[in-house]
Scaffold this active site. Structure first.
Site, PDB file in Angstrom:
ATOM      1  N   LYS A   1       0.967  -0.209  33.054  1.00 52.87           N
ATOM      2  CA  LYS A   1       0.539   0.894  33.002  1.00 52.87           C
ATOM      3  C   LYS A   1      -0.619   1.394  31.983  1.00 52.87           C
ATOM      4  O   LYS A   1      -0.818   0.711  31.114  1.00 52.87           O
ATOM      5  CB  LYS A   1       1.723   1.905  33.049  1.00 52.87           C
TER       6      LYS A   1
ATOM      7  N   TYR B   1      -4.212  -2.646  -5.304  1.00 52.02           N
ATOM      8  CA  TYR B   1      -3.096  -2.210  -4.908  1.00 52.02           C
ATOM      9  C   TYR B   1      -2.058  -1.582  -5.925  1.00 52.02           C
ATOM     10  O   TYR B   1      -2.585  -1.543  -7.274  1.00 52.02           O
ATOM     11  CB  TYR B   1      -2.418  -3.868  -4.456  1.00 52.02           C
TER      12      TYR B   1
ATOM     13  N   LYS C   1     -12.489  -1.615  -2.761  1.00 49.28           N
ATOM     14  CA  LYS C   1     -11.739  -0.498  -1.992  1.00 49.28           C
ATOM     15  C   LYS C   1     -10.314  -0.481  -2.682  1.00 49.28           C
ATOM     16  O   LYS C   1      -9.834  -1.648  -2.861  1.00 49.28           O
ATOM     17  CB  LYS C   1     -11.577  -0.417  -0.820  1.00 49.28           C
TER      18      LYS C   1
ATOM     19  N   HIS D   1     -11.939  -3.362  10.647  1.00 54.15           N
ATOM     20  CA  HIS D   1     -10.536  -3.987  10.090  1.00 54.15           C
ATOM     21  C   HIS D   1     -10.824  -5.308  10.055  1.00 54.15           C
ATOM     22  O   HIS D   1     -10.732  -5.763  11.161  1.00 54.15           O
ATOM     23  CB  HIS D   1      -9.569  -3.142  10.412  1.00 54.15           C
TER      24      HIS D   1
ATOM     25  N   ASP E   1      -8.350   4.270   0.044  1.00 56.68           N
ATOM     26  CA  ASP E   1      -7.677   4.025   1.364  1.00 56.68           C
ATOM     27  C   ASP E   1      -6.307   4.432   1.175  1.00 56.68           C
ATOM     28  O   ASP E   1      -5.374   4.120   0.273  1.00 56.68           O
ATOM     29  CB  ASP E   1      -7.605   2.573   1.755  1.00 56.68           C
TER      30      ASP E   1
ATOM     31  N   ASN F   1      -4.036   4.571   3.916  1.00 58.46           N
ATOM     32  CA  ASN F   1      -3.222   4.114   4.896  1.00 58.46           C
ATOM     33  C   ASN F   1      -2.670   4.936   5.743  1.00 58.46           C
ATOM     34  O   ASN F   1      -1.340   4.729   6.145  1.00 58.46           O
ATOM     35  CB  ASN F   1      -2.400   2.954   4.264  1.00 58.46           C
TER      36      ASN F   1
ATOM     37  N   LYS G   1      -6.230   1.367  -2.915  1.00 63.26           N
ATOM     38  CA  LYS G   1      -5.136   2.151  -2.349  1.00 63.26           C
ATOM     39  C   LYS G   1      -5.023   3.560  -3.058  1.00 63.26           C
ATOM     40  O   LYS G   1      -5.070   3.519  -4.288  1.00 63.26           O
ATOM     41  CB  LYS G   1      -3.840   1.264  -2.280  1.00 63.26           C
TER      42      LYS G   1
ATOM     43  N   TYR H   1     -10.252  -9.466   1.949  1.00 62.69           N
ATOM     44  CA  TYR H   1      -8.872  -9.586   0.995  1.00 62.69           C
ATOM     45  C   TYR H   1      -8.837 -10.541   0.122  1.00 62.69           C
ATOM     46  O   TYR H   1      -8.058 -11.411   0.535  1.00 62.69           O
ATOM     47  CB  TYR H   1      -7.630  -9.402   2.088  1.00 62.69           C
TER      48      TYR H   1
ATOM     49  N   ASN I   1       1.096  -1.229  -0.101  1.00 60.61           N
ATOM     50  CA  ASN I   1      -0.136   0.113   0.076  1.00 60.61           C
ATOM     51  C   ASN I   1       0.755   1.104   0.052  1.00 60.61           C
ATOM     52  O   ASN I   1       2.140   1.189  -0.321  1.00 60.61           O
ATOM     53  CB  ASN I   1      -0.913  -0.034   1.189  1.00 60.61           C
TER      54      ASN I   1
ATOM     55  N   GLU J   1      -8.889   2.134  12.201  1.00 58.94           N
ATOM     56  CA  GLU J   1      -8.259   0.855  12.070  1.00 58.94           C
ATOM     57  C   GLU J   1      -6.936   0.623  12.903  1.00 58.94           C
ATOM     58  O   GLU J   1      -6.728  -0.390  13.260  1.00 58.94           O
ATOM     59  CB  GLU J   1      -8.339   0.171  10.691  1.00 58.94           C
TER      60      GLU J   1
END
Ligand code: MG
Length: 387
Positions: free
Chosen positions: A100, A154, A180, A320, A211, A213, A182, A341, A19, A263
């Site tokens: 923590k 991609y 969708k 996601h 997207d 990313n 990239k 995917y 991506n 995500e």
């Protein structure tokens, strides 16, 4: 009832794809098995799950801290009041002893995989698919199937546009109706050409999301927003860094169509901050937190309740995923949908053969738990882990 042993194995993901930010070929995933002392058909009942796709296995953190704490706990520190199921909230608190607040990082998905394995185990103890266990536990009316879209689109080193169109055509032939792709891995003008090429295959802009990313700074996010406004795309995903709420609010103030992000958030507090300061618009923008990244289903459900308290709808939550665990969670919690995917991220990515894709959705199948053992390419890895 008690946990007899917990095993973990780091699996490579089959994904030589790229991506705008990462190449996935180095990524691994932690496959975990929580083995109980309950026997069925001569075999122990075992909960199986994995951490988030697109990151790394968490073998070290699990062995040094979280598996050790679970194994050191007394049975009543992990069981619900009936003693017949594991109390996943109690298990979460046991795992988080001496941790923590804040600085979630990789521990969030180390804990998530183990917590999700306990959900799988509880469902198998009830001999039912996990979505049923999840819906009953949270008092939710489940959906019958998960609305799904094919995520991909991609970058390719050669014949970029032709191969992008081939990829979209392949998804369409597999029965997917929404897609969708990239953006952000090429100059803006080139990316606009890629969107136009994909739209030739997809047809309607409302069926295609993009997207980035998390690649852009404020200026690039706004430039892309302006350049893409005329398309009216399905949504514009993760334009900037997951914690850059300023960027999201600047973009939401001017970009008229749907935005999506979340995500790569790790905790309920992160999501609260996104909802409070990220400009997210009720009834419009999407939240995409990943239970396998963010401490598991309990924390994920706290995120949803917190969003609902702020006036957002769970139908605008699309986790996601692209795997069996996500399908059961989306169906069990009645969420808006999730992604697939196709052909990548094996063996954990993708759906079992019993899951039917079509008509814009996917069904979870009838196998007990998350049904991971029913997935032909994953089953041998589970078998090897339990051997
Ligand atoms: Mg994304």
């Amino acid at each position: 009832m008690r946990i007899v042993e917990i095993r973990e194995s780091a699996l490579p993901l089959s994904a030589n794809i790229q991506n705008s930010v990462v190449n996935f070929s180095e990524h691994t995933v932690s496959l975990v098995a929580v083995m109980s002392d309950v026997m069925r058909n001569g075999r122990p009942v075992v909960g199986v799950a994995f951490d988030s796709i697109g990151r790394y296995a968490q073998s070290g953190l699990m062995r040094e801290r979280f598996i050790r704490r679970l194994m050191a706990a007394k049975p009543d520190e992990l069981l619900d009041e009936t003693g017949k199921a594991f109390d996943t909230d109690k298990a979460f608190r046991v795992m988080m002893r001496n941790e923590k607040p804040g600085g979630h990082g990789d521990r969030a998905h180390a804990v998530a995989a183990l917590e999700l394995a306990l959900w799988d185990l509880n469902a198998k103890l009830n001999d039912e698919p996990a979505w049923k266990t999840i819906a009953r536990h949270f008092g939710v009316k489940p959906s019958e199937r998960m609305p799904v879209y094919a995520a991909g689109g991609y970058y390719y080193p050669e014949d970029n546009l032709g191969r992008l169109q081939d990829e979209m055509r392949r998804y369409r032939d597999m029965g997917y109706e929404k897609f969708k792709m990239k953006i952000g891995g090429a100059p803006l003008r080139e990316d606009i050409g890629r969107i136009e090429a994909a739209l030739k295959l997809v047809g309607q802009a409302e069926d295609l999301a993009v997207d980035a990313n998390g690649r852009f700074d404020v200026k690039a996010a706004l430039d892309y927003g302006e350049a893409m406004t005329g398309f009216g795309l399905r949504w514009y995903e993760e334009p900037g860094d997951p914690l850059d709420y300023h960027l999201m609010s600047e973009l939401a103030a001017v970009y008229p169509h749907r935005l999506a992000t979340g995500e790569n958030l790790f905790s309920c507090h992160d999501v609260d901050n996104l909802a409070l300061f990220g400009g997210m618009r009720r009834g419009k923008d999407l939240f995409q937190m990943d239970p396998a990244l963010s401490y598991g289903l309990g924390e994920f459900h706290r995120m949803i309740r917190s969003l609902e308290a702020k006036g957002f709808s769970r139908s605008d939550v699309h986790p996601h995923g692209g795997h069996m665990i996500a399908v059961h969670i989306v169906v069990g919690l009645g969420l808006g949908g999730s992604e697939a995917y196709p052909g990548v991220f094996a063996p954990v990515g993708g759906y079992a053969e019993e899951c039917v894709v079509g008509g814009g959705g996917v069904t979870p199948g009838a196998s007990p738990g998350f049904g991971l053992e029913a997935k032909a390419d994953l089953a041998p890895h589970i078998k090897a882990l339990l051997a």
